[in-house]
Design a protein around this motif. Structure first.
Motif: not given
Length: 184
Positions: A15-17, A22-31, A58-67
């Motif tokens: 759910t967190e993922w 979902t939260e990143a969608q507007p920023r990604l679309l703008g980008f 599964e390759k994402f490092n949880q300690d890094s910046d998702f965005l």
């Protein structure tokens, strides 16, 4: 398809993922819109970005910046898209794309964008309900000014003026909320 291949294709997202994505969608679309200049192409590439993000979760490092990770994927997907569209005469050259990326990160660091987004949410809450509904119809639901005007029994020009005034109010509100906060 054998069982091990089927297991690899089964994706379990938390759910967190899903919320992060979902939260990143507007920023990604703008980008993507900023770099591609075409909403249809930006939406097409966004879908590819989402697929890669989900596939490589599964390759994402949880300690890094998702965005930041998502933007890196978006950059690669833009390059792949441009390669596929290389015959199109309106493709940005790679050096221009790199310059835009550099300028974007200098002008709009993640913390500044986050503060402005939070301020926008606060400012939207302060609007009158009819103003908020108008903003939602125009920008979230992508209704045309003409269709909104028909629903409100007003001219398209009157709706355009109302939207302009609301945007000015939102800009002033965002600026007042972000100017008092220290930038880092």
């Amino acid at each position: 398809m054998n069982s091990s291949q089927n297991d690899k294709e089964t994706l379990q997202l938390t759910t967190e993922w899903v919320l992060r994505l979902t939260e990143a969608q507007p920023r990604l679309l703008g980008f993507l819109l900023k770099r591609l200049g075409n909403p249809d192409q930006a939406h097409e590439v966004l879908q590819e970005v989402n697929l890669v993000i989900c596939r490589d979760a599964e390759k994402f490092n949880q300690d890094s910046d998702f965005l930041a990770w998502a933007f890196a994927i978006a950059r690669y997907q833009i390059l792949a898209f441009r390669k596929r569209q290389s015959r199109d005469r309106l493709v940005f050259p790679a050096d221009l794309a790199a310059s835009l990326d550099r300028l974007d990160s200098e002008m709009f660091p993640n913390d500044v964008c986050d503060r402005r987004e939070t301020a926008l949410q606060d400012c939207l809450v302060q609007l009158m309900p009819q103003q908020r509904k108008l903003i939602v119809q125009r920008y979230a639901e992508s209704l045309s000014v003409k269709s909104i005007a028909g629903e409100l029994d007003k001219s398209a020009n009157a709706v355009s003026i109302m939207l302009h005034r609301i945007r000015e109010k939102l800009i002033a509100c965002i600026e007042s909320k972000t100017i008092t906060e220290p930038t880092r």
